[in-house]
Each structure stands twice: as structure tokens, then as C-alpha cells.
Design a protein around this motif. Structure first.
Motif, PDB file in Angstrom:
ATOM      1  N   PRO A  57      -1.185   4.750 -16.512  1.00  0.00           N
ATOM      2  CA  PRO A  57      -2.180   3.948 -15.784  1.00  0.00           C
ATOM      3  C   PRO A  57      -2.484   4.601 -14.435  1.00  0.00           C
ATOM      4  N   TYR A  58      -3.735   4.478 -14.000  1.00  0.00           N
ATOM      5  CA  TYR A  58      -4.055   5.071 -12.701  1.00  0.00           C
ATOM      6  C   TYR A  58      -5.155   4.278 -11.996  1.00  0.00           C
ATOM      7  N   THR A  59      -5.128   4.401 -10.697  1.00  0.00           N
ATOM      8  CA  THR A  59      -6.186   3.850  -9.856  1.00  0.00           C
ATOM      9  C   THR A  59      -6.892   5.019  -9.178  1.00  0.00           C
ATOM     10  N   VAL A  60      -8.060   4.774  -8.632  1.00  0.00           N
ATOM     11  CA  VAL A  60      -8.831   5.837  -7.982  1.00  0.00           C
ATOM     12  C   VAL A  60      -9.104   5.426  -6.532  1.00  0.00           C
ATOM     13  N   ARG A  61      -8.713   6.277  -5.610  1.00  0.00           N
ATOM     14  CA  ARG A  61      -8.950   6.068  -4.192  1.00  0.00           C
ATOM     15  C   ARG A  61      -9.531   7.339  -3.598  1.00  0.00           C
ATOM     16  N   ALA A  62     -10.672   7.208  -2.937  1.00  0.00           N
ATOM     17  CA  ALA A  62     -11.351   8.372  -2.350  1.00  0.00           C
ATOM     18  C   ALA A  62     -11.537   9.469  -3.398  1.00  0.00           C
ATOM     19  N   ARG A  63     -11.920   9.043  -4.590  1.00  0.00           N
ATOM     20  CA  ARG A  63     -12.189   9.932  -5.723  1.00  0.00           C
ATOM     21  C   ARG A  63     -10.958  10.681  -6.219  1.00  0.00           C
ATOM     22  N   ILE A  91       1.742  16.384 -16.305  1.00  0.00           N
ATOM     23  CA  ILE A  91       1.418  15.188 -15.516  1.00  0.00           C
ATOM     24  C   ILE A  91       1.080  15.559 -14.080  1.00  0.00           C
ATOM     25  N   LEU A  92       1.892  16.412 -13.467  1.00  0.00           N
ATOM     26  CA  LEU A  92       1.677  16.754 -12.057  1.00  0.00           C
ATOM     27  C   LEU A  92       0.488  17.692 -11.851  1.00  0.00           C
ATOM     28  N   LYS A  93       0.033  18.294 -12.909  1.00  0.00           N
ATOM     29  CA  LYS A  93      -1.206  19.069 -12.818  1.00  0.00           C
ATOM     30  C   LYS A  93      -2.411  18.132 -12.734  1.00  0.00           C
ATOM     31  N   PHE A  94      -2.301  17.003 -13.402  1.00  0.00           N
ATOM     32  CA  PHE A  94      -3.412  16.047 -13.472  1.00  0.00           C
ATOM     33  C   PHE A  94      -3.364  15.025 -12.334  1.00  0.00           C
ATOM     34  N   PHE A  95      -2.153  14.624 -11.940  1.00  0.00           N
ATOM     35  CA  PHE A  95      -1.972  13.625 -10.878  1.00  0.00           C
ATOM     36  C   PHE A  95      -1.174  14.225  -9.733  1.00  0.00           C
ATOM     37  N   LYS A  96      -1.766  14.242  -8.541  1.00  0.00           N
ATOM     38  CA  LYS A  96      -1.075  14.763  -7.367  1.00  0.00           C
ATOM     39  C   LYS A  96      -0.304  13.668  -6.633  1.00  0.00           C
ATOM     40  N   THR A  97      -0.630  12.414  -6.927  1.00  0.00           N
ATOM     41  CA  THR A  97       0.088  11.292  -6.320  1.00  0.00           C
ATOM     42  C   THR A  97       0.638  10.428  -7.449  1.00  0.00           C
ATOM     43  N   VAL A  98       1.963  10.252  -7.457  1.00  0.00           N
ATOM     44  CA  VAL A  98       2.650   9.531  -8.527  1.00  0.00           C
ATOM     45  C   VAL A  98       3.456   8.393  -7.913  1.00  0.00           C
ATOM     46  N   GLU A  99       3.161   7.187  -8.344  1.00  0.00           N
ATOM     47  CA  GLU A  99       3.891   5.998  -7.878  1.00  0.00           C
ATOM     48  C   GLU A  99       4.142   5.113  -9.099  1.00  0.00           C
ATOM     49  N   ILE A 100       5.097   5.518  -9.915  1.00  0.00           N
ATOM     50  CA  ILE A 100       5.244   4.904 -11.231  1.00  0.00           C
ATOM     51  C   ILE A 100       6.710   4.655 -11.568  1.00  0.00           C
ATOM     52  N   TYR A 274       9.524   6.584  -9.426  1.00  0.00           N
ATOM     53  CA  TYR A 274       9.113   7.876  -8.876  1.00  0.00           C
ATOM     54  C   TYR A 274       8.056   7.705  -7.799  1.00  0.00           C
ATOM     55  N   ARG A 275       8.229   8.449  -6.712  1.00  0.00           N
ATOM     56  CA  ARG A 275       7.240   8.538  -5.645  1.00  0.00           C
ATOM     57  C   ARG A 275       7.074  10.014  -5.304  1.00  0.00           C
ATOM     58  N   ILE A 276       6.051  10.624  -5.866  1.00  0.00           N
ATOM     59  CA  ILE A 276       5.783  12.048  -5.676  1.00  0.00           C
ATOM     60  C   ILE A 276       4.386  12.186  -5.074  1.00  0.00           C
ATOM     61  N   ASP A 277       4.283  12.904  -3.981  1.00  0.00           N
ATOM     62  CA  ASP A 277       2.978  13.041  -3.327  1.00  0.00           C
ATOM     63  C   ASP A 277       2.696  14.503  -3.009  1.00  0.00           C
ATOM     64  N   ARG A 278       1.812  15.108  -3.803  1.00  0.00           N
ATOM     65  CA  ARG A 278       1.383  16.483  -3.581  1.00  0.00           C
ATOM     66  C   ARG A 278      -0.114  16.530  -3.252  1.00  0.00           C
ATOM     67  N   SER A 279      -0.606  15.410  -2.759  1.00  0.00           N
ATOM     68  CA  SER A 279      -2.023  15.319  -2.414  1.00  0.00           C
ATOM     69  C   SER A 279      -2.293  16.044  -1.098  1.00  0.00           C
ATOM     70  N   PRO A 280      -3.562  16.332  -0.792  1.00  0.00           N
ATOM     71  CA  PRO A 280      -3.903  16.996   0.471  1.00  0.00           C
ATOM     72  C   PRO A 280      -3.455  16.168   1.682  1.00  0.00           C
ATOM     73  N   ARG A 281      -3.222  16.859   2.785  1.00  0.00           N
ATOM     74  CA  ARG A 281      -2.727  16.196   3.987  1.00  0.00           C
ATOM     75  C   ARG A 281      -3.684  15.107   4.466  1.00  0.00           C
ATOM     76  N   TRP A 282      -4.984  15.377   4.380  1.00  0.00           N
ATOM     77  CA  TRP A 282      -5.960  14.386   4.862  1.00  0.00           C
ATOM     78  C   TRP A 282      -5.868  13.102   4.049  1.00  0.00           C
ATOM     79  N   PHE A 283      -5.610  13.216   2.747  1.00  0.00           N
ATOM     80  CA  PHE A 283      -5.537  12.031   1.890  1.00  0.00           C
ATOM     81  C   PHE A 283      -4.290  11.209   2.224  1.00  0.00           C
ATOM     82  N   ARG A 284      -3.184  11.889   2.446  1.00  0.00           N
ATOM     83  CA  ARG A 284      -1.959  11.175   2.821  1.00  0.00           C
ATOM     84  C   ARG A 284      -2.135  10.467   4.157  1.00  0.00           C
ATOM     85  N   TRP A 285      -2.826  11.105   5.080  1.00  0.00           N
ATOM     86  CA  TRP A 285      -3.061  10.502   6.398  1.00  0.00           C
ATOM     87  C   TRP A 285      -3.916   9.251   6.275  1.00  0.00           C
ATOM     88  N   VAL A 286      -4.984   9.331   5.468  1.00  0.00           N
ATOM     89  CA  VAL A 286      -5.863   8.169   5.273  1.00  0.00           C
ATOM     90  C   VAL A 286      -5.094   7.005   4.651  1.00  0.00           C
TER      91      VAL A 286
END
Length: 297
Positions: A57-63, A91-100, A274-286
Motif C-alpha cells: 500500500p502507498y500514499t502519494v505526497r508531493a508526487r 522494493i527500495l528501487k520503487f519506494f524511497k520512503t518506507v513506513e510499513i 520498518y522506517r527507511i528514508d532514502r528520499s531527497p533532502r528537500w522532501f524530508r525537510w518538507v
């Protein structure tokens, strides 16, 4: 083995649900009809012949897509055998932010372990259970199985809305849709608490793969104080025993609820968070900024 991500719209639902159905004691959370109701979006990781699978399952935030555990889902389960490193890579190729939350630690070392409770029928009940069941009898509370789940849902909704985290109008509508879908699949089992033939609460359970999952329940204050929830759970456990089903309490991180489950003979089983965050720095900041402002508002 080739693994691929398949979006819901491209999914062979019949093959997917057949995989869920034949994979041991996989919980209701992976069935298409349940995810269609509770998840904002979802896809699966699987192979061409649907012998391996994991719902995502996934949600979309800032595309950007964020893998998450929807409300009313405890965990997701890997079905079939696959190399965990390969699974993690895809999975980590497709999702850079994992909260599952996952039933087993297939994405490496989890950040935390949670517990749910299954009934151990050989475990002796605490005296509190029998006292409350006797209190319910003295108060003339009766429990009946009913096909009219919406009546019980009405009490559950009014009693829980706004009182617990995530219990919003939107989430309750998702839960109602899940119950409607489960009812259509003949999997919904509803135990209504009555006083003088009037509904004063009850619990809603879902049957799947040899298990009876307690989903949600509530009673009005007077019935609750007189042991209504104890009586409803007792009736559901009785049904599970008659049908040779494992009773799943659904688990809770609320200590009072866990004590309630333990009193009936609930026993902990662990699952991975699991809480894995490999998203860009700007996205984590937002996201941090939004969470901070959300707490202030």
C-alpha cells in the motif's frame, strides 16, 4: 526469480486472491477486497505466475510514493519463498520512503518490533473475565450473531469517532467499505450486544484462512460498564472454537487493551516495523516541517 511491481489496475485479481487464499494463515489484510477499501493506493510485488507476492500500500505526497501501513491493517505478509535481498532491492528501487509493518523481517533488521495477540486456548483465563461475564448476565445483556452489521457499526462509529488516533470520518468510511466488501464475500461475522432486544453495541470480526480476526467493537457506556465487550468477545471466541478457527485479537499498542486480550488468554506474536528514508533532502525537510506544524495546530 524475476520480481516485478504490479499496480492495482494491472493486477490479475483472481490469481492474487488465490495466492492469498492458499498461503497458510495469511491474514485478511492482503486480500484485494480489503485493500481496495482501506488503502489510498496499492500495488504488489510478485512474479509472472503469482507464486510469490507481497502487497504494497502507498500514499502519494508531493508526487512521491510512500510505502505505508493503512489504518485497520496490522501488517502485510510475504507469500511464497523468495530471496530477501532481491525483495529488498526491488522494493527500495520503487519506494524511497518506507513506513510499513511486515509479519516477518524480510527487509533486513527492523527499526522496531510490535506485537499482536492470538488466543492460546490452553491458557487459563483471568478471574476478571468470568466476573465481567457474570456481570453481563445479571444486567440481562445478550449476544447474538447477526447479519445486520451496519447496526453494530453505527454504535462502533459513534463511540470511537474522534476518541482515538486516526478515527476520523474518512477512516471510518474506509472501514465501513471494508466491512461491506467482507460481507459480500461472506466473511463478516458480527456479534451484537442486546439489552431487551435493542442494540447497545457489539464487535465485528472477519473470517479468513482459518482465522477469525477481531476488527473493531464498542458498546454504549452502560453496556460497556456491565461487561458488554467481555460478553461479545466471549461469543466470538466460542464461534471460533466451534469452527476450528484461530482467534486473533488484532493487537493493540494501548496497554489497557493488551491487558484485556491477555485476560482472555491472548499470547503475543511479533511483527516487524520498518522506517527507511532514502528520499531527497528537500522532501524530508518538507515532511518534518508539516509534522511540526501539525502538532502545533
Amino acid at each position: 526469480m524475476q520480481l516485478k511491481i504490479t499496480e492495482r489496475k494491472d493486477l490479475d485479481v483472481e490469481k492474487w486472491d488465490a495466492l492469498v487464499s492458499r498461503t497458510g494463515t495469511t491474514a485478511i489484510f492482503s486480500y484485494s477486497f480489503y485493500l481496495d477499501a482501506v488503502a489510498e493506493n496499492w500495488c504488489v510485488i510478485t512474479n509472472d505466475d503469482y507464486t510469490v507476492g507481497l502487497a504494497l500500500p502507498y500514499t502519494v505526497r508531493a508526487r512521491r510514493k510512500i510505502l505505508y501501513t493503512p489504518i485497520f491493517v496490522s501488517y502485510l505478509e510475504l507469500m511464497g519463498k523468495v530471496d530477501n535481498e532481491l525483495l529488498q532491492t526491488v522494493i527500495l528501487k520503487f519506494f524511497k520512503t518506507v513506513e510499513i509493518e511486515l509479519r516477518s523481517a524480510v527487509l533486513g533488521a527492523p527499526q522496531e518490533m510490535f506485537v499482536t495477540q492470538l488466543l492460546n486456548p490452553e491458557k487459563k483465563r483471568k478471574g476478571q473475565v468470568n466476573r465481567m461475564l457474570n456481570k453481563a448476565k445479571r444486567a440481562n445483556l445478550e449476544v447474538v450473531m447477526t447479519d445486520d452489521w451496519q447496526k453494530v457499526f453505527g454504535v462502533v462509529s459513534s463511540e470511537l469517532k474522534g476518541k482515538f488516533s486516526g478515527m476520523t470520518e474518512i477512516s471510518l468510511q474506509r472501514l465501513k467499505k471494508a466491512y461491506s466488501n467482507a460481507h459480500d464475500q461472506k466473511r463478516l461475522k458480527t456479534f451484537e450486544v442486546q439489552l431487551e432486544n435493542e442494540c447497545v453495541g457489539g464487535i465485528v470480526c472477519i473470517e479468513a484462512n482459518g482465522q477469525l480476526l477481531y476488527s473493531k467493537g464498542a458498546c454504549i457506556a452502560e453496556a460497556r460498564d456491565n461487561g458488554g465487550m467481555y460478553a461479545a468477545i466471549d461469543a466470538a471466541i466460542g464461534y471460533a472454537n466451534e469452527q476450528n478457527l484461530v482467534f486473533d485479537f488484532g493487537g493493540s499498542r494501548v496497554e489497557g487493551v493488551r491487558r484485556f486480550n491477555y485476560a482472555f488468554g491472548g499470547e503475543d506474536i511479533e511483527y516487524a516495523s520498518y522506517r527507511i528514508d532514502r528520499s531527497p533532502r528537500w522532501f524530508r525537510w518538507v515532511r518534518r516541517l508539516k509534522k511540526r506544524w501539525g502538532k502545533k495546530s
